[in-house]
Scaffold this active site. Structure first.
Site, mmCIF file in Angstrom:
data_model
loop_
_atom_site.group_PDB
_atom_site.id
_atom_site.type_symbol
_atom_site.label_atom_id
_atom_site.label_comp_id
_atom_site.label_asym_id
_atom_site.label_seq_id
_atom_site.Cartn_x
_atom_site.Cartn_y
_atom_site.Cartn_z
ATOM 1 N N ASN A 80 0.771 -0.964 -0.310
ATOM 2 C CA ASN A 80 -0.580 -0.204 0.254
ATOM 3 C C ASN A 80 0.936 1.497 0.432
ATOM 4 O O ASN A 80 1.690 1.248 0.813
ATOM 5 C CB ASN A 80 -1.000 -0.047 1.079
ATOM 6 C CG ASN A 80 -1.682 1.147 1.588
ATOM 7 O OD1 ASN A 80 -1.582 2.124 0.463
ATOM 8 N ND2 ASN A 80 -2.492 1.397 2.523
ATOM 9 N N TRP A 81 1.181 1.996 -1.078
ATOM 10 C CA TRP A 81 1.818 2.999 -1.369
ATOM 11 C C TRP A 81 1.173 4.207 -0.287
ATOM 12 O O TRP A 81 1.815 5.652 -0.558
ATOM 13 C CB TRP A 81 2.175 3.414 -3.479
ATOM 14 C CG TRP A 81 2.729 2.253 -3.332
ATOM 15 C CD1 TRP A 81 3.255 1.071 -2.853
ATOM 16 C CD2 TRP A 81 3.607 1.940 -4.619
ATOM 17 N NE1 TRP A 81 4.097 0.078 -3.269
ATOM 18 C CE2 TRP A 81 4.143 0.825 -5.040
ATOM 19 C CE3 TRP A 81 3.955 2.534 -5.790
ATOM 20 C CZ2 TRP A 81 4.777 0.219 -5.650
ATOM 21 C CZ3 TRP A 81 4.162 2.913 -7.000
ATOM 22 C CH2 TRP A 81 4.775 1.252 -7.015
ATOM 23 N N LYS A 82 0.080 4.436 -0.491
ATOM 24 C CA LYS A 82 -0.470 5.814 0.227
ATOM 25 C C LYS A 82 -0.416 7.015 -0.751
ATOM 26 O O LYS A 82 -0.043 6.237 -2.131
ATOM 27 C CB LYS A 82 0.182 5.422 1.271
ATOM 28 C CG LYS A 82 -0.671 4.485 2.488
ATOM 29 C CD LYS A 82 -0.011 4.714 4.175
ATOM 30 C CE LYS A 82 0.241 3.130 4.781
ATOM 31 N NZ LYS A 82 -0.136 3.439 5.936
ATOM 32 N N HIS A 112 -9.541 1.213 4.620
ATOM 33 C CA HIS A 112 -8.394 1.409 5.757
ATOM 34 C C HIS A 112 -8.646 1.965 7.094
ATOM 35 O O HIS A 112 -9.135 3.784 6.916
ATOM 36 C CB HIS A 112 -7.414 2.018 4.862
ATOM 37 C CG HIS A 112 -5.495 1.966 5.822
ATOM 38 N ND1 HIS A 112 -5.112 2.880 6.205
ATOM 39 C CD2 HIS A 112 -4.758 1.068 4.776
ATOM 40 C CE1 HIS A 112 -3.981 2.644 7.071
ATOM 41 N NE2 HIS A 112 -3.700 2.022 5.820
ATOM 42 N N GLU A 165 -7.002 5.202 8.090
ATOM 43 C CA GLU A 165 -7.014 6.573 7.716
ATOM 44 C C GLU A 165 -7.477 6.779 7.177
ATOM 45 O O GLU A 165 -8.172 8.050 7.149
ATOM 46 C CB GLU A 165 -5.415 6.205 6.891
ATOM 47 C CG GLU A 165 -4.069 6.541 7.765
ATOM 48 C CD GLU A 165 -3.009 5.062 6.985
ATOM 49 O OE1 GLU A 165 -2.732 5.951 5.460
ATOM 50 O OE2 GLU A 165 -1.925 5.009 7.527
ATOM 51 N N GLU A 185 -5.856 -4.860 10.721
ATOM 52 C CA GLU A 185 -4.814 -3.996 10.926
ATOM 53 C C GLU A 185 -4.845 -2.828 12.261
ATOM 54 O O GLU A 185 -5.718 -1.789 11.812
ATOM 55 C CB GLU A 185 -4.845 -2.917 9.621
ATOM 56 C CG GLU A 185 -4.185 -3.609 8.289
ATOM 57 C CD GLU A 185 -3.727 -2.435 7.599
ATOM 58 O OE1 GLU A 185 -2.526 -2.613 7.378
ATOM 59 O OE2 GLU A 185 -4.380 -1.157 7.481
ATOM 60 N N GLY A 238 2.524 2.403 10.433
ATOM 61 C CA GLY A 238 3.421 3.347 11.094
ATOM 62 C C GLY A 238 4.032 4.304 12.209
ATOM 63 O O GLY A 238 4.900 5.262 11.894
ATOM 64 N N SER A 284 3.376 -2.101 9.940
ATOM 65 C CA SER A 284 4.608 -1.996 10.534
ATOM 66 C C SER A 284 5.619 -3.303 9.826
ATOM 67 O O SER A 284 6.124 -3.374 11.233
ATOM 68 C CB SER A 284 4.927 -1.607 11.898
ATOM 69 O OG SER A 284 4.559 -0.277 12.263
ATOM 70 N N GLY A 324 2.847 -1.102 4.377
ATOM 71 C CA GLY A 324 2.751 0.387 3.946
ATOM 72 C C GLY A 324 4.240 1.249 3.586
ATOM 73 O O GLY A 324 4.601 0.737 2.749
ATOM 74 N N GLY A 325 4.459 1.360 4.658
ATOM 75 C CA GLY A 325 6.162 1.761 4.805
ATOM 76 C C GLY A 325 7.032 0.970 3.750
ATOM 77 O O GLY A 325 7.824 1.771 3.171
HETATM 78 P P1 PGA Z 1 3.019 0.301 8.016
HETATM 79 O O1 PGA Z 1 1.022 0.575 7.326
HETATM 80 O O2 PGA Z 1 3.408 -0.725 6.918
HETATM 81 O O3 PGA Z 1 2.959 1.566 6.859
HETATM 82 O O4 PGA Z 1 2.504 0.491 9.179
HETATM 83 C C1 PGA Z 1 0.500 -0.107 6.645
HETATM 84 C C2 PGA Z 1 -0.820 0.356 6.237
HETATM 85 O O5 PGA Z 1 -0.814 0.978 6.672
HETATM 86 O O6 PGA Z 1 -1.865 -0.811 5.446
#
Ligand code: PGA
Length: 256
Positions: free
Chosen positions: A10-12, A96, A98, A168, A174, A214, A235-236
């Site tokens: 997930n590149w956000k 998600h 967010e 999640e 993050g 994470s 994500g990251g």
């Molecule tokens: P993260 O994000 O790996 O940066 O914690 C995961 C996500 O939100 O899908």
């Protein structure tokens, strides 16, 4: 039941179009054979089509959208319709944290989006998870017991077989504070039981439940080794080709 693990990046809201093309090319160049793991990339909307036409289709890598709207077309400034993604995008990430926290998504809008995705041949990746406060007050089970059936409401068994769940925990996203493998396993097992209640045992047996929050090359193998963890939503670490590739490698079962 042999569930093929899924690792989704997930590149956000990261990467311009040229940067996305470069990252996708680096990932594809380093990928192993994909028989025993499915790899999905979720670039931002501006990069989805360019990445899809950059040759990744020949590699087995599939694409996902980070969100969608439930209407097919119309006066919805800024939104992306499922019809615009259908036919070339396999997954749509929905709910998600967010989106829930920053953009007002509710269990009801999540369910509408899940239904809209399915109506357009997109497989919903439904994200659920508790906040830090809910975790610390021992309410994880209560939160998941609300989010899972609400997200899947109204689906039949055939539709359920298209769904991927993503656990999640919000406090792990993050933050570098990954859930322990035991907590991830417990929650993913609970999600599977909730899917069984909502859609029956056949769907529960085959649905893939990903862990996200994470995930790094250092912790991926242990998390994905849990019986009810069928992959990772990253994500990251998905923004660095070498890290993402190491997580993909950790998902593949050891060679016999
Ligand atoms: P993260 O994000 O790996 O940066 O914690 C995961 C996500 O939100 O899908």
């Amino acid at each position: 039941m042999n569930r093929i693990p899924l690792v989704a990046g997930n590149w956000k809201m990261n990467k311009t179009v040229p940067e996305s093309l470069a990252l996708a090319a680096d990932i594809v160049a380093g990928l192993p054979r994909l028989d025993d793991v499915e790899v999905a990339l979720l670039p931002p909307f501006t990069s989805l089509w360019p990445v899809s036409t950059s040759g990744i289709g020949d590699t087995g890598v599939v694409l996902g959208a980070q969100d969608l709207y439930w209407e097919v077309s119309g006066a919805y400034t800024g939104e992306i319709s499922p019809a615009m993604l259908s036919g070339w995008c396999r997954y749509a990430l929905i709910g998600h944290s967010e989106r829930r926290r920053l953009f007002g998504e509710t269990d009801d809008t999540v369910n509408r989006k899940v239904q809209a995705a399915l109506a357009h041949d997109l497989r919903p990746m439904v994200a659920v998870g508790e906040t830090l406060e809910e975790n610390e007050s021992g309410r994880t089970e209560e939160v998941l017991s609300r989010q899972v059936p609400a997200g899947l409401a109204g689906l039949d068994e055939a539709q359920g077989l298209q769904v991927v769940m993503a656990y999640e925990p919000v406090w792990a996203i993050g933050t570098g504070r990954t859930a322990t493998p035991e907590h991830a396993e417990q929650s993913c097992a609970l999600i599977r039981r909730l899917v069984a209640q909502a859609l029956g045992p056949a769907v529960a047996e085959s649905v893939r439940v990903l862990y996200g929050g994470s995930v790094t090359p250092a912790n991926a193998a242990e998390l994905m080794a849990q019986a009810n963890v069928d992959g990772a939503l990253v994500g990251g670490a998905s923004l660095v080709a070498a890290d993402f590739l190491a997580i993909v490698a950790a998902a593949a079962p050891p060679l016999a």
